[in-house]
Scaffold this motif. Structure first.
Motif, PDB file in Angstrom:
ATOM      1  N   ILE A  74     -10.834 -61.850 -30.842  1.00  0.00           N
ATOM      2  CA  ILE A  74     -11.506 -61.306 -32.020  1.00  0.00           C
ATOM      3  C   ILE A  74     -12.505 -60.231 -31.632  1.00  0.00           C
ATOM      4  O   ILE A  74     -13.158 -60.303 -30.579  1.00  0.00           O
ATOM      5  N   HIS A  75     -12.593 -59.215 -32.484  1.00  0.00           N
ATOM      6  CA  HIS A  75     -13.624 -58.174 -32.394  1.00  0.00           C
ATOM      7  C   HIS A  75     -14.228 -58.037 -33.778  1.00  0.00           C
ATOM      8  O   HIS A  75     -13.503 -57.944 -34.777  1.00  0.00           O
ATOM      9  N   VAL A  76     -15.550 -58.023 -33.840  1.00  0.00           N
ATOM     10  CA  VAL A  76     -16.253 -57.908 -35.118  1.00  0.00           C
ATOM     11  C   VAL A  76     -17.119 -56.663 -35.076  1.00  0.00           C
ATOM     12  O   VAL A  76     -17.998 -56.539 -34.214  1.00  0.00           O
ATOM     13  N   GLY A  77     -16.885 -55.736 -35.979  1.00  0.00           N
ATOM     14  CA  GLY A  77     -17.703 -54.518 -36.002  1.00  0.00           C
ATOM     15  C   GLY A  77     -17.035 -53.427 -36.811  1.00  0.00           C
ATOM     16  O   GLY A  77     -15.806 -53.386 -36.945  1.00  0.00           O
ATOM     17  N   ARG A  78     -17.855 -52.531 -37.334  1.00  0.00           N
ATOM     18  CA  ARG A  78     -17.305 -51.438 -38.133  1.00  0.00           C
ATOM     19  C   ARG A  78     -16.502 -50.497 -37.251  1.00  0.00           C
ATOM     20  O   ARG A  78     -16.689 -50.450 -36.031  1.00  0.00           O
ATOM     21  N   VAL A  79     -15.598 -49.758 -37.888  1.00  0.00           N
ATOM     22  CA  VAL A  79     -14.782 -48.795 -37.159  1.00  0.00           C
ATOM     23  C   VAL A  79     -15.599 -47.514 -37.000  1.00  0.00           C
ATOM     24  O   VAL A  79     -15.716 -46.702 -37.908  1.00  0.00           O
ATOM     25  N   ALA A  80     -16.204 -47.366 -35.834  1.00  0.00           N
ATOM     26  CA  ALA A  80     -17.052 -46.216 -35.529  1.00  0.00           C
ATOM     27  C   ALA A  80     -16.887 -45.897 -34.049  1.00  0.00           C
ATOM     28  O   ALA A  80     -16.565 -46.784 -33.247  1.00  0.00           O
ATOM     29  N   LYS A  81     -17.117 -44.647 -33.684  1.00  0.00           N
ATOM     30  CA  LYS A  81     -16.921 -44.231 -32.296  1.00  0.00           C
ATOM     31  C   LYS A  81     -17.764 -45.059 -31.339  1.00  0.00           C
ATOM     32  O   LYS A  81     -17.342 -45.349 -30.217  1.00  0.00           O
ATOM     33  N   GLN A  82     -18.958 -45.427 -31.785  1.00  0.00           N
ATOM     34  CA  GLN A  82     -19.848 -46.241 -30.959  1.00  0.00           C
ATOM     35  C   GLN A  82     -19.184 -47.531 -30.485  1.00  0.00           C
ATOM     36  O   GLN A  82     -19.409 -47.991 -29.365  1.00  0.00           O
ATOM     37  N   LYS A  83     -18.311 -48.104 -31.322  1.00  0.00           N
ATOM     38  CA  LYS A  83     -17.700 -49.408 -31.034  1.00  0.00           C
ATOM     39  C   LYS A  83     -16.507 -49.304 -30.090  1.00  0.00           C
ATOM     40  O   LYS A  83     -16.037 -50.313 -29.582  1.00  0.00           O
ATOM     41  N   ARG A  84     -15.995 -48.104 -29.885  1.00  0.00           N
ATOM     42  CA  ARG A  84     -14.929 -47.809 -28.921  1.00  0.00           C
ATOM     43  C   ARG A  84     -13.697 -48.715 -29.089  1.00  0.00           C
ATOM     44  O   ARG A  84     -13.245 -49.390 -28.153  1.00  0.00           O
ATOM     45  N   HIS A  85     -13.136 -48.679 -30.276  1.00  0.00           N
ATOM     46  CA  HIS A  85     -11.881 -49.385 -30.500  1.00  0.00           C
ATOM     47  C   HIS A  85     -10.764 -48.835 -29.609  1.00  0.00           C
ATOM     48  O   HIS A  85      -9.827 -49.554 -29.270  1.00  0.00           O
ATOM     49  N   LEU A 108     -10.940 -50.728 -26.500  1.00  0.00           N
ATOM     50  CA  LEU A 108     -10.502 -52.095 -26.809  1.00  0.00           C
ATOM     51  C   LEU A 108      -8.979 -52.170 -26.851  1.00  0.00           C
ATOM     52  O   LEU A 108      -8.366 -53.082 -26.269  1.00  0.00           O
ATOM     53  N   PHE A 109      -8.348 -51.220 -27.528  1.00  0.00           N
ATOM     54  CA  PHE A 109      -6.886 -51.244 -27.655  1.00  0.00           C
ATOM     55  C   PHE A 109      -6.200 -50.953 -26.316  1.00  0.00           C
ATOM     56  O   PHE A 109      -5.158 -51.540 -26.007  1.00  0.00           O
ATOM     57  N   LYS A 110      -6.782 -50.057 -25.519  1.00  0.00           N
ATOM     58  CA  LYS A 110      -6.229 -49.798 -24.185  1.00  0.00           C
ATOM     59  C   LYS A 110      -6.305 -51.054 -23.318  1.00  0.00           C
ATOM     60  O   LYS A 110      -5.369 -51.375 -22.572  1.00  0.00           O
ATOM     61  N   LEU A 160      -5.425 -46.335 -35.524  1.00  0.00           N
ATOM     62  CA  LEU A 160      -5.821 -46.168 -34.125  1.00  0.00           C
ATOM     63  C   LEU A 160      -5.044 -47.125 -33.221  1.00  0.00           C
ATOM     64  O   LEU A 160      -4.638 -46.758 -32.111  1.00  0.00           O
ATOM     65  N   ALA A 161      -4.821 -48.352 -33.692  1.00  0.00           N
ATOM     66  CA  ALA A 161      -4.050 -49.329 -32.912  1.00  0.00           C
ATOM     67  C   ALA A 161      -2.621 -48.836 -32.702  1.00  0.00           C
ATOM     68  O   ALA A 161      -2.043 -49.004 -31.611  1.00  0.00           O
ATOM     69  N   LYS A 162      -2.063 -48.227 -33.728  1.00  0.00           N
ATOM     70  CA  LYS A 162      -0.699 -47.683 -33.614  1.00  0.00           C
ATOM     71  C   LYS A 162      -0.643 -46.573 -32.570  1.00  0.00           C
ATOM     72  O   LYS A 162       0.296 -46.485 -31.776  1.00  0.00           O
ATOM     73  N   LYS A 163      -1.683 -45.741 -32.552  1.00  0.00           N
ATOM     74  CA  LYS A 163      -1.760 -44.650 -31.583  1.00  0.00           C
ATOM     75  C   LYS A 163      -1.706 -45.178 -30.153  1.00  0.00           C
ATOM     76  O   LYS A 163      -1.133 -44.545 -29.259  1.00  0.00           O
ATOM     77  N   ARG A 214       0.142 -56.199 -32.462  1.00  0.00           N
ATOM     78  CA  ARG A 214      -0.699 -57.319 -32.001  1.00  0.00           C
ATOM     79  C   ARG A 214      -2.044 -57.378 -32.716  1.00  0.00           C
ATOM     80  O   ARG A 214      -2.893 -58.205 -32.380  1.00  0.00           O
ATOM     81  N   VAL A 215      -2.254 -56.498 -33.695  1.00  0.00           N
ATOM     82  CA  VAL A 215      -3.560 -56.406 -34.355  1.00  0.00           C
ATOM     83  C   VAL A 215      -3.466 -56.937 -35.785  1.00  0.00           C
ATOM     84  O   VAL A 215      -2.565 -56.563 -36.544  1.00  0.00           O
ATOM     85  N   ILE A 216      -4.421 -57.801 -36.134  1.00  0.00           N
ATOM     86  CA  ILE A 216      -4.517 -58.384 -37.473  1.00  0.00           C
ATOM     87  C   ILE A 216      -5.827 -57.908 -38.088  1.00  0.00           C
ATOM     88  O   ILE A 216      -6.897 -58.091 -37.499  1.00  0.00           O
ATOM     89  N   CYS A 217      -5.767 -57.283 -39.271  1.00  0.00           N
ATOM     90  CA  CYS A 217      -6.962 -56.700 -39.906  1.00  0.00           C
ATOM     91  C   CYS A 217      -7.176 -57.303 -41.287  1.00  0.00           C
ATOM     92  O   CYS A 217      -6.693 -56.756 -42.284  1.00  0.00           O
ATOM     93  N   PRO A 218      -7.889 -58.406 -41.390  1.00  0.00           N
ATOM     94  CA  PRO A 218      -8.148 -59.001 -42.710  1.00  0.00           C
ATOM     95  C   PRO A 218      -9.266 -58.304 -43.483  1.00  0.00           C
ATOM     96  O   PRO A 218      -9.542 -58.656 -44.627  1.00  0.00           O
ATOM     97  N   GLY A 219      -9.931 -57.340 -42.861  1.00  0.00           N
ATOM     98  CA  GLY A 219     -11.027 -56.636 -43.526  1.00  0.00           C
ATOM     99  C   GLY A 219     -12.367 -57.319 -43.314  1.00  0.00           C
ATOM    100  O   GLY A 219     -12.487 -58.320 -42.600  1.00  0.00           O
ATOM    101  N   PHE A 220     -13.402 -56.761 -43.953  1.00  0.00           N
ATOM    102  CA  PHE A 220     -14.760 -57.300 -43.835  1.00  0.00           C
ATOM    103  C   PHE A 220     -14.799 -58.732 -44.360  1.00  0.00           C
ATOM    104  O   PHE A 220     -14.217 -59.039 -45.407  1.00  0.00           O
ATOM    105  N   GLN A 221     -15.510 -59.601 -43.653  1.00  0.00           N
ATOM    106  CA  GLN A 221     -15.652 -61.005 -44.047  1.00  0.00           C
ATOM    107  C   GLN A 221     -17.131 -61.344 -44.207  1.00  0.00           C
ATOM    108  O   GLN A 221     -17.911 -61.187 -43.260  1.00  0.00           O
ATOM    109  N   ALA A 222     -17.505 -61.788 -45.396  1.00  0.00           N
ATOM    110  CA  ALA A 222     -18.900 -62.173 -45.617  1.00  0.00           C
ATOM    111  C   ALA A 222     -19.297 -63.331 -44.713  1.00  0.00           C
ATOM    112  O   ALA A 222     -20.456 -63.448 -44.304  1.00  0.00           O
TER     113      ALA A 222
END
Length: 381
Positions: A205-216, A219-221, A245-248, A254-262
């Protein structure tokens, strides 16, 4: 302790770490019999608003670029009028806590007092990032950082405090570190809530907004290089962008994206491993949350925070940032074996009771300062 009226100000309540921390602190202050108010600039809310805490919004959704050069004077005047109205309605505030750049800029320019600005991220890393986006983006952020000159600052990690002191870019009136508050018992209780959307079987699991700072991208590499081909759950605010980005990087399957979770904690608790791949952080809240949920964590050794959380036996799971190979190796290693994390020293240092008391102490510091200034101006000192 006498009841304190505290205004906690922030840009918005969009789904981020600073926003979650603000809500956690406000809830604990209310629980202790104080009177917290949430002062929110823009009405963008991903988190559920509390029923028992007043929430005040300053700007309407139609008001854009409130911190731009051509709107700044008007925005500052609007903030002044807004806060004065709240004081007229509720009485004087014992303390204002300002969070994030826009709020820090507008509250300092509006001369709101007594004020502490809470610094949630690395100033130098953020400026370096903005410089790559062009001179205008850099200037706008630099202006917000320079507004911290002469202000009382609270940093959320020792690393940020050291950076500010050593860089000398900002000259604060005072600076101290108060870690982010964590209601450990509540996190564990919420982690036990049932959620039928959580995948069956093992996952990362990775928790965080999709931003350059988070370096997805890193993570994907790293995910692609792992020996153990587990799926990765991404809890983020922009699943479409994350999947693109995962497709790229060839890992979309292998990626599951349920979206933001309260409530991300059941997802975190059931994960085999939590990963943080950022270039920089302020503290790295999600690492602490993972450990509280008894989930192993791996992180880049980024400025600032992770090296204050992952110490001693956990330090081996800190890897150089931007190194996908090292990150993949640490992830594989952590899945094989991990130290006992049922209790680590940091749990005591971020306990909500201790952190809330540290913030309440700021009210007394300001009161003593005001009395000293009053005596000085009257010639007593």
């Amino acid at each position: 302790m006498q009841m304190k009226r505290i205004g906690i100000a922030i840009d918005s309540l969009a789904g981020g770490g600073a926003e979650k921390i603000v809500l956690t602190l406000a809830a604990q202050l209310k629980k202790l019999g104080h009177e917290p108010h949430l002062l929110v600039l823009m009405p963008n809310c991903d988190y559920q608003l509390p029923d028992d805490i007043p929430v005040h919004f300053c700007f309407s959704p139609e008001q854009k670029q409130i911190d731009s050069l051509w709107r700044l004077r008007h925005s500052v005047a609007q903030v002044q009028q807004w806060v004065e109205g709240l004081i007229d309605q509720f009485g004087q505030f014992d303390l204002f806590l300002s969070n994030l750049d826009k709020t820090n800029l507008l509250f300092t320019k509006a001369s709101i007092t007594p004020l502490y600005c809470v610094i949630h991220n690395s100033i130098e890393e953020e400026l370096t990032r903005q410089l790559k986006l062009g001179p205008l983006a850099y200037f706008n952020m630099l202006r917000a950082k320079k507004a911290l000159n002469g202000q009382h600052l609270v940093t959320v990690s020792k690393g940020i405090e050291r950076e500010i002191v050593q860089s000398k870019r900002v000259s604060p009136a005072s600076i101290r570190t108060i870690y982010n508050p964590f209601d450990i018992a509540q996190i564990r209780a919420r982690a036990d809530e049932e959620n039928s959307d959580i995948p069956q079987g093992d996952y990362l699991i990775h928790v965080g907004r999709v931003a350059k700072q988070k370096r997805h991208d890193i993570l994907f590499k790293a995910l692609a290089k792992m020996r153990q081909p587990l799926p990765l759950v991404l809890l983020c605010n922009n699943p479409k962008k994350a999947l693109k980005l995962a497709k790229k990087h060839g890992v979309a399957d292998r990626v599951i994206c349920p979206g933001f979770q309260a409530n991300p904690f059941p997802w975190i608790k059931q994960a085999k491993l939590l990963v943080l791949s950022s270039d920089y952080e302020g503290f790295g809240n999600v690492l602490l949350e993972g450990l509280v949920c008894n989930t192993p964590v791996v992180s880049t050794r980024c400025p600032h925070g992770p090296d204050e959380i992952l110490t001693q036996g956990l330090a081996q799971y800190l890897v150089p940032r931007r190194d996908a190979v090292a990150l993949s190796q640490a992830m594989d290693s952590a899945l094989m074996a991990y130290p006992d994390i049922t209790h680590i020293d940091m749990f005591d240092r971020v306990a909500i009771a201790e952190i809330t008391q540290a913030y309440l102490t700021l009210c007394d510091v300001q009161s003593e300062s005001d009395q000293s200034n009053s005596l000085s101006s009257s010639g007593v000192l």
